[in-house]
Scaffold this active site. Structure first.
Site: not given
Lengths: 676, 599, 192
Positions: A516, A389, A378, A374, A301, A372
């Protein structure tokens, strides 16, 4: 544990003492039969003992041979017991953590009932308050707490555990230091993580791994071949007019069969598991450790493994007509309430670069708009103004909704940042785009060297990231990984693993989230982080107690070292036989045919001393190699060709030479003290 | 040892090197069923064969069916050979009117011997076998046992090369193609070349020659003892004629070498002037023994896509070959220290050395070379008697066979033999690089190791156990003709040769007895089929494995280091198993000979 | 399974005909046409009688003949019974035989070591050749017995000496039968 704990000395008094006792217990033929090579030695020892008791022949010589044959068996048992002993000592420590506690079980009615922790079943709810031990493994369903997990991980700094997300698992035997949590128990008694860990370190459930089985077959085969060679030597000797005593024949047999590797084989396997444990990694099976050595592809990762956990703001690029200061100010405002590391780094950058102090603004003045899924933005709503932003496409939509448009210059900056591996964050004020914040990934120090090493041993590294391909490519380049998987979903990850496996490759990965779990299960080596969810820990075949994803590289090294140690000692053991032949064959027949002394190239004093020296060498070498078996042969990352060359010299050629010297020295010693 | 001697050895090895690639490519084409220049003639013939026998040439076999078909073919053809020997008196091409081969155990031994590509000969060809038996029985088996060997090697190579497949080819197709494309054309050409050197090829009765100088020889009684009269004086016979054995020799001689069979038309095998008349015919025979096996190393590389691995195997073989020939040449050139009043030195007018049991036209070099080559391969043809070699010179062929004849080796058998060693070498040393051992992308696992060990085990088992029984029983030791340690070596050599399907012998040992004919017959059958079956099991198992692409972490099988490792494993496994036996045989004899002891 | 058994039986029969009968007969036919003399054993005839094969040795004991090597084929150079002694170098029988041959030959040429091939049996028992050293060893005797000069004898020997094939293969050698036939032609022995 280990990284914090000082490395254990090999010859620790307590372990040695226990191992000595165990060496005798292990003489039980039922136990010995699992190891065909040493079983043959034991049978040989019994035969010579019986013949010794019946008397006749050279008593002192026969006695010594018999004793050394028994020592050979005992030394092998001792090696195994030593390896187990280290695990057992660890298990004892863990057992203390498992001691009985009282659990506060929450009944359906909501009342709390105090019951012994051993009565808890999966599905029970318990409450744990500060100062109490977590009674069993479970998931936090409510609350957040700092937990001392030192009993399991050896790490004394407390960790935060909270309901929801990927840090919700708690382990039985750990202690809650602050706050209180409600835990849903996930294990039945005897099946907890601690129980499994104890069983693992004790080696109670140790099963032979595939390579170990194959090696055992090879050793058994060699043993039969040498048995044939020795048994048929007697008729040959009778033809030649020089029949041999059973003591001499058994000595020859024991010297020829691969007792060195046969005696150390299980110790090597146990020690391999033990070395992992010292690195604070628990392997659920020896097979997994072996598979680690075979890994071809490492999935890492990006975040936390290759890069530092968080991206940091490094630059404000204003839109045309916007001053840098204005842009920085707006950025800071939008991030004041953003507690993510990225948000905080924006505030810090604005402060450092433009001297903008963080402002304490009450909620009455501005309303924070959280991120969020959607909106994917923020920001903050102030009197008459809005600052947002977010990712470029989200902000483009926002601007359009407010009747504005994204200026091409800003678009260009966005692309520039993305291409350089950074994350662009666009800041906008209603219909006006203010500029772009450059968030940068910081690649951990030393990663490039490690990936180079991995490449040298033929392992491909693949970086997994949720970033877009451009960003991913740039970081991959900077970190020096071989490949990357961008915008990775759990399914993509799974597909990648399957694809690699279809090519015949073995894949290793780390993971912590419930997401995972399928991939961890699919991978050949799946290392779950101890901080991860229960699901992840169940799916993987190893658990890293330190929750350090970089550890995967060490795990691979340990797997390789385990296989190398087996191979090297096998080679050494077989190569040893050359010298033993030159010691024993002339000794057997020089009495009848003095010309055969030409083969006594070590110039061993007498036939008796020659045979005895070979037998003693054969026994003592087992003890001498215990540290090597337990520590493993030295492993440096290099190509297989280079490794082979090095190990062939050390263990192949060395294996031919060392016994010549050793047997000669023993011969000088025992003739010096007149034992033969 | 002379410069000219080394030159001959070098030229021979250079020829083998030169043929490796073209032969390897040709074999690859043949067994991948690709077009070759011979197709216009051979394809119709091949199709005719399949039609006559009911072979479906597109049918693919699992290893079990492959093994089963091979076994059936061997059993049926072995029975036919047995039968043919027993009724040869009633068959054509028998100008000498030889009766049935008897006793039955001799016929069994011979049938087993030729079926297994051993060609051990307890009989003397020119006084036992009719031309029909030689052609349709013995030479025929030379073809099919060799073709079977090549087919098996190809099947094994396919097993390595194939990925996740259940099948390893079709035995009938591989066998037929070995015969038609490889052995038959090579033999027709080779036989005529040999005839041009003086190898005979006719079907006429033996010739009677009126001797230039009639000889007085002592009469031999019916009991085999020289006759003396009442006064103790020898009874002499006058011999005025010489009977010269003839026959279809060249056609059998050439397949005997191409197929690494080794069974001579005559008792004296390739030392007989009618089998091997000139130094050039000798070179041709040596070359044909190695040519196909050398080519198979290239085929191995080509079919598995790792040409340098093929060469690494070739290199290991070449080094072992040179080591063997050097020792044999050195030992024989030194001569016999027990002989006095003779000149064994190399001079301008003689080759010197230990000439007992060797031909003048071959001298020391070619005799030592032939002994090495014939036992590196599982050929067993001889041009000098190994029994009369010096102890160390004779140990070379013995050790070569003990190493399982993998130095180029028998056609096919050498290839699958060395691949067993490769599997073991890769497994033992492969662990040392920190991975589950892989061979050309195939993981070597417990099953493969088990089968490889089975192969490695059966070989010493039959050799040591039967030699052990022979050493301490009258039925074994009474056949010995050279007392002392050499007698032990005679027995050891016999069973080693049988188990290795070599067929050469320490020829003094009288093996035409119930004990030896029976046990050697069994030894040969076990040595062949009990090794082939586990070998095919490995092939089948490898074929269905996944391929692991090579990386830097993969065990390298293409380097000189690998060749060295392979040599090490071959020597250590072989030497460790047989060192005690060797130390009581040739090594002891050598030391005693140096001390002036005779028996 | 049954199918394979049927194939095995048919295959044995068909290939026996092809490889066991047709092949050798074809080779025989070609060889007889292409290399008639060689294919039939290079027989030498004198006065309508076969007196030997050029490449099969014969025994010679008379002092007027070039001697071949000792032979273990039958009762000596029996070309229907090829073979060697198979004596080990440590076999006392070998030592005894060589010693007695050496003693006999040393009477012929006192003080000279005997060329090794003259006292050792060949592999086939039919070795047609001896080394130049072994021939040279016999030159004085032959010259004396045949009433020829030594150089005349050497010339005859020289004519039947075969060098290394292609200049490097094998060993130089003298064909004994050819030399003896030539000696008989040049200077026949008086019939006893």
């Amino acid at each position: 544990m280990a990284s914090k704990r000082s490395k254990k000395a090999i010859w620790e008094g307590k372990i040695v003492g226990r191992a000595m006792v165990d060496s005798f217990v292990k003489l039980d033929p039922r136990h010995m039969m699992g190891n065909p090579v040493m079983f043959v030695v034991e049978v040989g020892s019994v035969i010579t003992t019986v013949l010794l008791v019946r008397g006749g022949g050279a008593f002192l010589f026969n006695l010594q041979i018999t004793l050394w044959l028994w020592f050979t068996v005992l030394f092998a048992n001792f090696a195994e017991a030593m390896a187990e002993g280290r695990g057992k000592a660890q298990a004892d420590t863990l057992r203390k953590a498992r001691s009985e506690t009282i659990a506060n079980r929450i009944l359906e009615s909501g009342q709390i009932e105090k019951i012994p922790s051993s009565n808890l079943r999966a599905g029970d709810m318990v409450k744990v308050v500060a100062g109490e031990f977590v009674p069993s493994d479970g998931e936090i369903v409510e609350g957040v707490a700092s937990v001392d997990e030192s009993a399991i991980t050896g790490e004394s700094a407390p960790v935060i555990r909270e309901a929801g997300g990927d840090r919700s698992a708690v382990t039985g035997g750990t202690r809650v230091l602050s706050d209180e949590i409600k835990v849903k128990i996930t294990s039945n008694p005897g099946e907890t993580f601690l129980d499994r860990m104890i069983a693992l370190v004790e080696g109670a459930e140790r099963q032979k791994t595939p390579n170990e089985i194959a090696l055992n077959i090879l050793l058994a085969g060699l043993t039969i071949i040498f048995l044939l060679a020795v048994v048929t030597l007697q008729p040959f000797a009778i033809y030649a007019g020089a029949p041999q005593s059973v003591f001499v024949l058994v000595s020859l047999l024991v010297c020829l069969i691969p007792t060195t590797i046969g005696g150390l084989l299980s110790a090597i396997g146990i020690a391999g598991m033990d070395r992992l444990i010292q690195h604070n990694v628990l392997a659920m099976s020896g097979r997994a450790v072996e598979a680690a050595g075979d890994v071809d592809t490492l999935l890492l990762d990006k975040t936390g493994t290759i890069t530092l956990g968080n991206r940091q703001a490094s630059e404000f690029i204003p839109a045309p007509g916007v001053s840098e200061a204005e842009m920085a100010d707006a950025s800071q405002l939008s991030s004041l309430a953003d507690e993510t590391p990225e948000g905080r780094s924006i505030v810090v950058l604005a402060k450092e670069k433009y001297g903008l102090r963080g402002r304490e603004l009450g909620p009455h003045e501005m309303e924070f708009v959280p991120f969020t899924a959607q909106t994917r933005m923020s920001g903050v709503n102030m009197s008459g103004n809005q600052i947002r932003k977010g990712a470029v496409d989200a902000i483009t939509k926002y601007l359009a909704a407010n009747g504005g448009a994204m200026p091409p210059e800003v678009q260009a900056s966005v692309e520039l940042i993305a291409r350089s591996g950074g994350t662009p964050l666009v800041v906008a004020e209603k219909q006006r785009a203010l500029g772009v914040i450059h968030l940068k990934d910081i690649v951990k120090g030393g990663m490039r060297e490690r990936f180079d090493q991995l490449r040298a041993i033929g392992i491909k590294t693949v970086m997994i990231t949720g970033d877009n391909p451009l960003t991913a490519a740039a970081i991959a380049r900077e970190a020096g990984v071989d490949d990357f998987l961008a915008e990775a979903t759990p399914k993509d990850k799974m597909d990648l693993i399957r694809r690699e496996q279809a090519q015949g490759k073995l894949v290793a990965m780390t993971g912590d989230g419930t997401n995972d779990a399928p991939a961890l299960a699919q991978a050949d080596v799946g290392v779950a982080m101890n901080t991860g969810t229960q699901a992840a820990k169940e799916a993987g075949n190893m658990v890293d107690l330190d929750s350090n994803p970089t550890k995967l590289i060490e795990v691979v090294a340990i797997g390789k070292q385990l296989l190398m140690t087996r191979g090297s000692l096998t080679t050494f053991s077989i190569a040893n036989d050359v010298a033993k032949y030159f010691a024993i064959i002339p000794a057997m027949f020089a009495g009848t045919f003095p010309v055969l002394n030409a083969l006594n190239i070590m110039h061993l004093r007498t036939p008796q001393s020659a045979i005895l020296s070979a037998v003693i060498f054969n026994a003592v070498i087992i003890i001498a190699l215990i540290p090597l078996a337990l520590r493993g042969v030295k492993y440096r990352p290099m190509s297989a060709a280079a490794l082979l060359r090095r190990n062939l010299w050390v263990y192949g050629v060395g294996g031919i030479i060392v016994p010549f010297i050793g047997i000669k020295l023993i011969d000088m010693l025992i003739t010096g003290v007149r034992l033969a | 040892m002379t410069i000219n001697g080394w030159l001959q050895i070098a030229v021979f090895l250079a020829l083998v090197l030169a043929v490796t690639k073209p032969m390897g490519i040709f074999l690859t084409h043949v067994f991948n069923r690709e077009r070759t220049f011979m197709d216009p003639v051979l394809r119709p013939l091949e199709r005719l064969l399949y039609r006559l026998t009911g072979v479906d040439e597109d049918h693919e076999m699992k290893w079990t069916e492959y093994a089963f078909a091979m076994l059936l073919f061997s059993v049926v053809s072995m029975l036919l050979l047995y039968l043919m020997q027993r009724v040869q008196g009633f068959l054509p091409f028998n100008p000498q009117k030889f009766a049935a081969v008897s006793p039955a155990h001799l016929a069994f031994n011979t049938a087993a011997s030729f079926t297994t590509n051993t060609n051990w000969q307890s009989y003397s060809g020119e006084s036992t076998m009719s031309y029909f038996t030689q052609m349709a029985g013995l030479a025929y088996h030379n073809f099919i046992s060799a073709a079977t060997g090549i087919a098996l090697a190809i099947a094994f190579v396919r097993g390595i090369a194939r990925r996740q497949m259940q099948t390893i080819g079709n035995f009938w197709v591989d066998m037929v193609r070995s015969c038609l494309w490889v052995l038959l054309p090579f033999c027709v050409v080779g036989a005529l070349v040999l005839v041009s050197q003086g190898v005979v090829q006719n079907l006429k009765p033996y010739d009677a020659v009126k001797l230039v100088e009639p000889q007085q020889v002592q009469h031999v009684n019916a009991d085999g003892k020289p006759a003396v009269d009442a006064a103790g004086k020898p009874v002499m016979d006058t011999v005025a004629t010489q009977t010269i054995a003839q026959g279809p020799v060249a056609s059998q001689e050439i397949i005997k070498e191409w197929g690494t069979n080794g069974g001579g038309f005559f008792n004296a095998n390739s030392s007989h002037p009618f089998e091997n008349p000139s130094p050039l015919s000798n070179l041709i025979e040596l070359f044909t023994i190695f040519a196909i096996s050398a080519g198979l190393t290239y085929t191995l590389g080509r079919m598995t896509g790792s040409q340098s691995h093929g060469w690494a195997v070739w290199g290991a073989m070449a080094v072992l070959f040179l080591a063997g020939v050097t020792v044999a040449y050195w030992a024989e050139a030194r001569g016999n220290p027990l002989l006095h009043g003779v000149n064994q030195q190399v001079t301008a007018t003689q080759a010197g050395g230990n000439m007992e049991g060797k031909e003048v036209r071959f001298g020391i070099t070619n005799s030592a070379l032939f002994a090495t080559v014939t036992t590196d391969a599982s050929c067993g043809a001889i041009n000098g008697w190994h029994d009369s070699f010096t102890p160390l010179g004779g140990m070379v062929p013995l050790v070569n066979i003990m190493l399982s004849e993998v130095i180029f080796g028998g056609v096919g058998a050498g290839m699958y033999g060395i691949l067993i060693y490769v599997v073991l070498a890769v497994f033992i040393a492969g662990l040392m690089v920190g991975r589950t051992p892989e061979y050309l992308g195939k993981k070597i696992e417990a099953y493969d190791v088990k089968m490889a060990m089975l192969v490695a085990l059966i070989f010493p088992l039959v050799i040591l156990v039967f030699t052990g029984f022979s050493s301490v029983n009258g039925f074994g030791t009474s056949s010995i003709t050279n007392p002392g340690p050499h007698g032990f070596t005679q027995m050891l050599y016999a069973f080693t040769s049988g188990a290795g399907n070599n067929g050469s012998a320490f020829g003094g040992l009288n093996t035409n007895t119930l004990w030896y004919n029976t046990t050697l017959g069994m030894t040969m059958l076990i040595g062949r089929f009990f090794m082939i079956i586990p070998m095919l099991a490995i092939a089948g198992n490898l074929a269905q494995k996944k391929y692991v692409p090579p990386s830097l972490g993969t065990f390298p099988v293409t380097t000189p280091l690998f060749s060295a490792l392979l040599i090490g494993v071959i020597l250590i496994v072989g030497a460790l198993t047989f060192f005690p036996a060797l130390s009581l045989g040739p090594i002891l004899e050598h030391l005693l000979m140096a001390a002036g002891k005779t028996f | 399974m049954k199918q394979n058994l049927k194939i095995a039986i048919l295959m044995t029969l068909v290939t026996t005909v092809l490889l066991g009968i047709i092949y050798p007969l074809v080779v025989t036919g070609l060889a007889q046409v292409m290399f008639h003399d060689k294919a039939n054993g290079q027989l030498i005839t004198r006065h309508g009688e076969i007196v030997g094969s050029r490449i099969i040795g014969q025994a010679f004991a008379g002092s007027g003949y070039l001697h071949s090597r000792p032979s273990a084929a039958g009762n000596g150079y029996d070309a229907a019974n090829s073979g060697g002694t198979n004596f080990a170098p440590t076999n006392q029988k070998l030592i005894d035989r060589v010693n007695s041959d050496v003693a006999r030959l040393q009477a012929e040429n006192p003080g000279q070591p005997i060329p090794i091939d003259l006292v050792t049996t060949s592999a086939s028992g039919l070795d047609p050749d001896i080394t130049p050293a072994a021939a040279e060893f016999q030159v004085p005797r032959l010259a004396h017995e045949r009433g020829l000069g030594e150089d005349q004898v050497r010339q005859i020997i020289q004519r039947h000496t075969y060098g290394r094939q292609l200049g490097f293969l094998g060993e130089p050698r003298i064909n004994v039968l050819e030399v003896n036939l030539a000696l008989d032609d040049v200077s026949p022995l008086a019939k006893k």
